[in-house]
Design an enzyme around this catalytic site. Structure first.
Site, mmCIF file in Angstrom:
data_model
loop_
_atom_site.group_PDB
_atom_site.id
_atom_site.type_symbol
_atom_site.label_atom_id
_atom_site.label_comp_id
_atom_site.label_asym_id
_atom_site.label_seq_id
_atom_site.Cartn_x
_atom_site.Cartn_y
_atom_site.Cartn_z
ATOM 1 N N ASP A 13 0.830 -1.208 0.000
ATOM 2 C CA ASP A 13 0.000 0.000 0.000
ATOM 3 C C ASP A 13 0.862 1.255 0.000
ATOM 4 O OD1 ASP A 13 -2.390 1.361 -0.031
ATOM 5 O OD2 ASP A 13 -2.630 1.333 2.150
ATOM 6 N N GLY A 14 0.336 2.301 -0.627
ATOM 7 C CA GLY A 14 0.996 3.611 -0.565
ATOM 8 C C GLY A 14 1.527 4.130 -1.891
ATOM 9 N N ASN A 61 -11.024 -3.003 -5.049
ATOM 10 C CA ASN A 61 -10.338 -1.990 -5.862
ATOM 11 C C ASN A 61 -11.054 -1.676 -7.184
ATOM 12 O OD1 ASN A 61 -7.031 -3.039 -4.726
ATOM 13 N ND2 ASN A 61 -8.202 -1.269 -4.090
HETATM 14 C C1 IPE Z 1 -5.215 -2.815 -0.064
HETATM 15 O O1 IPE Z 1 -4.945 -1.471 -0.297
HETATM 16 C C2 IPE Z 1 -5.257 -3.564 -1.353
HETATM 17 C C3 IPE Z 1 -3.984 -3.704 -2.056
HETATM 18 C C4 IPE Z 1 -2.810 -3.308 -1.629
HETATM 19 C C5 IPE Z 1 -4.065 -4.378 -3.324
HETATM 20 P P1 IPE Z 1 -6.114 -0.399 -0.399
HETATM 21 O O2 IPE Z 1 -5.467 0.929 -0.564
HETATM 22 O O3 IPE Z 1 -7.096 -0.804 -1.423
HETATM 23 O O4 IPE Z 1 -6.792 -0.557 1.040
HETATM 24 P P2 IPE Z 1 -7.761 0.415 1.839
HETATM 25 O O5 IPE Z 1 -8.842 0.837 0.899
HETATM 26 O O6 IPE Z 1 -6.943 1.583 2.270
HETATM 27 O O7 IPE Z 1 -8.230 -0.406 2.987
HETATM 28 C C1 IPE Z 2 -1.617 0.240 -3.369
HETATM 29 O O1 IPE Z 2 -1.414 1.607 -3.413
HETATM 30 C C2 IPE Z 2 -1.882 -0.348 -4.734
HETATM 31 C C3 IPE Z 2 -3.257 -0.844 -4.917
HETATM 32 C C4 IPE Z 2 -4.205 -0.867 -4.014
HETATM 33 C C5 IPE Z 2 -3.567 -1.373 -6.225
HETATM 34 P P1 IPE Z 2 -2.625 2.622 -3.356
HETATM 35 O O2 IPE Z 2 -3.049 2.924 -4.756
HETATM 36 O O3 IPE Z 2 -3.706 2.145 -2.479
HETATM 37 O O4 IPE Z 2 -1.906 3.882 -2.734
HETATM 38 P P2 IPE Z 2 -2.511 4.901 -1.678
HETATM 39 O O5 IPE Z 2 -3.037 4.108 -0.525
HETATM 40 O O6 IPE Z 2 -3.594 5.667 -2.388
HETATM 41 O O7 IPE Z 2 -1.353 5.767 -1.311
HETATM 42 MG MG MG Z 3 -4.135 2.376 -0.495
#
Ligand code: IPE
Ligand code: IPE
Ligand code: MG
Length: 234
Positions: A13-14, A61
């Site tokens: 994440d991030g 997602n």
């Molecule tokens: C979790 O991240 C899913 C993946 C890393 C694929 P999200 O960014 O979707 O999670 P939430 O929405 O913050 O819980």
């Molecule tokens: C994780 O990064 C990747 C996926 C969930 C596909 P994010 O896209 O959730 O990144 P943040 O949480 O918005 O920073």
């Molecule tokens: Mg995220």
């Protein structure tokens, strides 16, 4: 020598916040996030980790803007195209966990190609969880069990035999679950398989998570006393 976890799972994440901090588009964040995977797989393999499960796309997602979903699908295709041959020669066995039937046909085809002809003695299994949800996995496992045992009584399902119907069949439970990006939640990842996982949360954003960060998490894991309900792990 530290005993490595047999199975590491990572909520990557991030990516979006990493990009935002640099005034870049979320797409760049996802691309950078995909790019760090190769080194981490190699580091895990070198450390003797046998299973690495990466959360790439959750069942939730799909609720993101269509452009972002397409970008992530595109990166997944690119990743499979670019990395497959290398991964094979390095002894990486790739498996995709999740309901891939909702993916574009060309991605489904690449996933089938990538999983065909599995290595006899892989150094490491890389599970990419895509359109994966822990709740989905449990429901599909019950359905798979019923298909294998038409008309059977559900009393035959036990905690011990249930695992063989999950998408992680044949793999050990998760020992170490890492989440980058500063949130303290599971977000519907491996709900069953992480029942006794050690949970490691770090503020580091996924594109910055490198071999050193991974080693830090593994060192932290090595210090845990895994009691599994007993009074001591010894
Ligand atoms: C979790 O991240 C899913 C993946 C890393 C694929 P999200 O960014 O979707 O999670 P939430 O929405 O913050 O819980
Ligand atoms: C994780 O990064 C990747 C996926 C969930 C596909 P994010 O896209 O959730 O990144 P943040 O949480 O918005 O920073
Ligand atoms: Mg995220």
């Amino acid at each position: 020598m530290i005993h490595p976890p047999q199975h590491i799972a990572i909520i990557m994440d991030g990516n979006g916040r990493w990009a935002k901090k640099r005034h870049l588009s979320r797409t760049v964040g996802h691309a950078k996030g995909a790019a760090v995977v190769r080194d981490l797989v190699k580091t895990c393999a070198d450390l003797g980790v046998q299973h690495l499960t990466l959360y790439a796309f959750s069942t939730e997602n799909w609720q993101r803007p269509i452009d972002e979903v397409s970008t992530i699908m595109g990166l997944f295709i690119q990743y499979l195209e670019k990395e497959m041959a290398n991964m094979r020669t390095e002894g990486v066995h790739l498996q995709v966990l999740g309901d891939v039937s909702r993916f574009p046909p060309d991605l489904q085809q690449r996933i089938r190609d990538a999983q065909a002809d599995p290595l006899a003695q892989p150094k490491i299994t890389l599970n990419v969880a895509a359109n994966y949800g822990g709740r989905w996995d449990i429901v599909q496992a019950v359905q798979a069990w019923q298909q294998a045992h038409p008309g059977a009584d559900a009393a035959q399902l036990t905690v011990d035999n249930f695992g063989q119907y999950l998408s992680t069949a044949g793999m050990p439970d998760v020992d170490l679950l890492i989440r980058t990006g500063g949130e303290f939640r599971i977000s519907n990842f491996l709900l069953w398989q992480a029942a006794y996982a050690e949970l490691y949360f770090t503020d580091t954003l996924w594109p910055d998570f490198d071999a050193k960060e991974l080693q830090k998490a593994i060192a932290w894991f090595a210090d845990r006393d895994r009691r599994f309900g007993k009074l001591s792990s010894k």
